[in-house]
Design a protein around this motif. Structure first.
Motif, PDB file in Angstrom:
ATOM      1  N   ALA A 132      64.597   8.202  50.902  1.00 57.81           N
ATOM      2  CA  ALA A 132      65.017   7.161  51.841  1.00 57.81           C
ATOM      3  C   ALA A 132      65.774   7.723  53.038  1.00 57.81           C
ATOM      4  CB  ALA A 132      65.863   6.116  51.112  1.00 57.81           C
ATOM      5  N   ASP A 133      66.699   8.655  52.783  1.00 57.05           N
ATOM      6  CA  ASP A 133      67.520   9.185  53.877  1.00 57.05           C
ATOM      7  C   ASP A 133      66.752  10.161  54.769  1.00 57.05           C
ATOM      8  OD1 ASP A 133      70.287   8.057  53.311  1.00 57.05           O
ATOM      9  OD2 ASP A 133      69.830   8.963  51.385  1.00 57.05           O
ATOM     10  N   ILE A 134      65.813  10.889  54.182  1.00 59.69           N
ATOM     11  CA  ILE A 134      65.052  11.901  54.921  1.00 59.69           C
ATOM     12  C   ILE A 134      63.864  11.288  55.654  1.00 59.69           C
ATOM     13  CG2 ILE A 134      63.505  13.891  54.576  1.00 59.69           C
ATOM     14  CD1 ILE A 134      66.360  14.725  54.524  1.00 59.69           C
ATOM     15  N   LYS A 166      51.019   7.251  59.618  1.00 61.74           N
ATOM     16  CA  LYS A 166      49.705   6.810  59.135  1.00 61.74           C
ATOM     17  C   LYS A 166      49.804   6.293  57.698  1.00 61.74           C
ATOM     18  CE  LYS A 166      44.909   8.382  58.598  1.00 61.74           C
ATOM     19  NZ  LYS A 166      43.985   9.535  58.712  1.00 61.74           N
ATOM     20  N   ILE A 167      50.583   6.969  56.884  1.00 65.47           N
ATOM     21  CA  ILE A 167      50.768   6.532  55.493  1.00 65.47           C
ATOM     22  C   ILE A 167      51.397   5.149  55.453  1.00 65.47           C
ATOM     23  CG2 ILE A 167      52.015   6.976  53.344  1.00 65.47           C
ATOM     24  CD1 ILE A 167      51.784   9.985  54.013  1.00 65.47           C
ATOM     25  N   GLY A 225      51.145   0.086  53.948  1.00 69.32           N
ATOM     26  CA  GLY A 225      52.015  -1.074  54.116  1.00 69.32           C
ATOM     27  C   GLY A 225      53.326  -0.929  53.373  1.00 69.32           C
ATOM     28  N   GLN A 226      53.749   0.312  53.176  1.00 72.98           N
ATOM     29  CA  GLN A 226      54.989   0.607  52.456  1.00 72.98           C
ATOM     30  C   GLN A 226      55.725   1.747  53.148  1.00 72.98           C
ATOM     31  OE1 GLN A 226      52.805   1.491  48.697  1.00 72.98           O
ATOM     32  NE2 GLN A 226      54.366   0.220  47.718  1.00 72.98           N
ATOM     33  N   SER A 227      57.013   1.831  52.893  1.00 77.04           N
ATOM     34  CA  SER A 227      57.757   3.005  53.329  1.00 77.04           C
ATOM     35  C   SER A 227      57.383   4.173  52.417  1.00 77.04           C
ATOM     36  CB  SER A 227      59.262   2.756  53.247  1.00 77.04           C
ATOM     37  OG  SER A 227      59.671   2.649  51.886  1.00 77.04           O
ATOM     38  N   LEU A 228      57.675   5.389  52.856  1.00 76.22           N
ATOM     39  CA  LEU A 228      57.428   6.555  52.008  1.00 76.22           C
ATOM     40  C   LEU A 228      58.248   6.458  50.724  1.00 76.22           C
ATOM     41  CD1 LEU A 228      57.421   9.537  54.560  1.00 76.22           C
ATOM     42  CD2 LEU A 228      55.464   8.277  53.651  1.00 76.22           C
ATOM     43  N   ASP A 229      59.465   5.948  50.843  1.00 78.77           N
ATOM     44  CA  ASP A 229      60.330   5.817  49.672  1.00 78.77           C
ATOM     45  C   ASP A 229      59.727   4.842  48.663  1.00 78.77           C
ATOM     46  OD1 ASP A 229      62.842   6.250  48.230  1.00 78.77           O
ATOM     47  OD2 ASP A 229      63.286   4.171  48.749  1.00 78.77           O
TER      48      ASP A 229
END
Length: 234
Positions: free
Chosen positions: A188-190, A213-214, A219-223
């Protein structure tokens, strides 16, 4: 775009155990790339291979076109997940230590960063909190004019209030002619600084794409995606 790090078909076994399986990716100049996965996913093996600490692998690994080893390491500034500067040194002595060891080190930059973080430079590292020691180590690593910065869990020991400042320090001080590879499980922080994300599970690359792109496609954050992909991994 110039590729700072190239890895092609990398495989690494420990006896019958496969730590890295057919790994292929690259890190381009000016990019910040996240090497993301839970403990035991193969991140440490990847880093050790890049640093030339492992030679018994198959596949190709190059840093600015050079295979891992002493010559390639001249272009790498590495922050391990364990303290790598002698703890009996004062902060000022640790700056001198890096200045003696690395030709591309900028002692003024390191001193300025540490002063901004209000780190007492006359104290020994062992007298500082673990979070302060992490800040000293990060400042030293980011004060080199390296081609590839490898940061292994750079905010793992830092309190949440300090993480934003640490991330700003990384962004402001890395050589734009180089690139950063950040290995972490604290997403989340990175996430806001990542240009590209690599998800690693059990030694295999399960996702390798641009961060924006991800987020757009999933439709989501990386976290959020990380938690979903690795929810059953302990």
């Amino acid at each position: 775009m110039e590729k700072i790090l190239e890895i092609k078909n990398l495989n690494k076994n420990y006896g019958n155990f496969t730590a890295v399986k057919n790994m292929t990716f690259d890190v381009e100049k000016g990019k910040i790339v996240g090497l993301l996965g839970p403990n035991g996913s193969g991140k440490t093996t990847m880093i050790k291979t890049i640093m030339g600490l492992m030679s018994d692998y198959t596949g190709d690994v190059t840093i600015t076109g050079i295979t891992p080893g002493p010559e390639a390491n001249k272009y790498i500034s590495y922050l391990p997940d364990q303290a790598h500067v002698p703890r009996w040194l004062t902060v000022n002595q640790s700056i001198n230590f890096f200045n003696d060891f690395y030709e591309d080190f900028d002692p003024k930059r390191a001193a300025d960063m540490l002063d901004q973080m209000k780190i007492p430079r006359d104290k020994k590292l062992k007298a500082l909190s673990r979070g302060m020691q992490e800040k000293v180590n990060l400042s030293l690593v980011m004060s080199r004019r390296a081609k590839l910065y490898i940061l292994d869990e750079p905010i793992g020991a830092v309190d949440p209030a300090s993480r934003e400042f640490i991330i700003e320090t990384i962004l402001k001080n890395f050589n734009e002619e180089g690139a950063i590879l950040i290995s972490t499980h604290i997403i989340a922080d990175i996430e806001p600084v990542l240009d590209k994300a690599l998800f690693i599970r059990e030694g295999e690359l399960v996702l390798n794409d641009d961060a924006d792109k991800i987020r757009e496609e999933k439709g989501q954050s990386l976290d959020q995606l990380f938690r979903e992909v690795f929810k059953n991994v302990h």
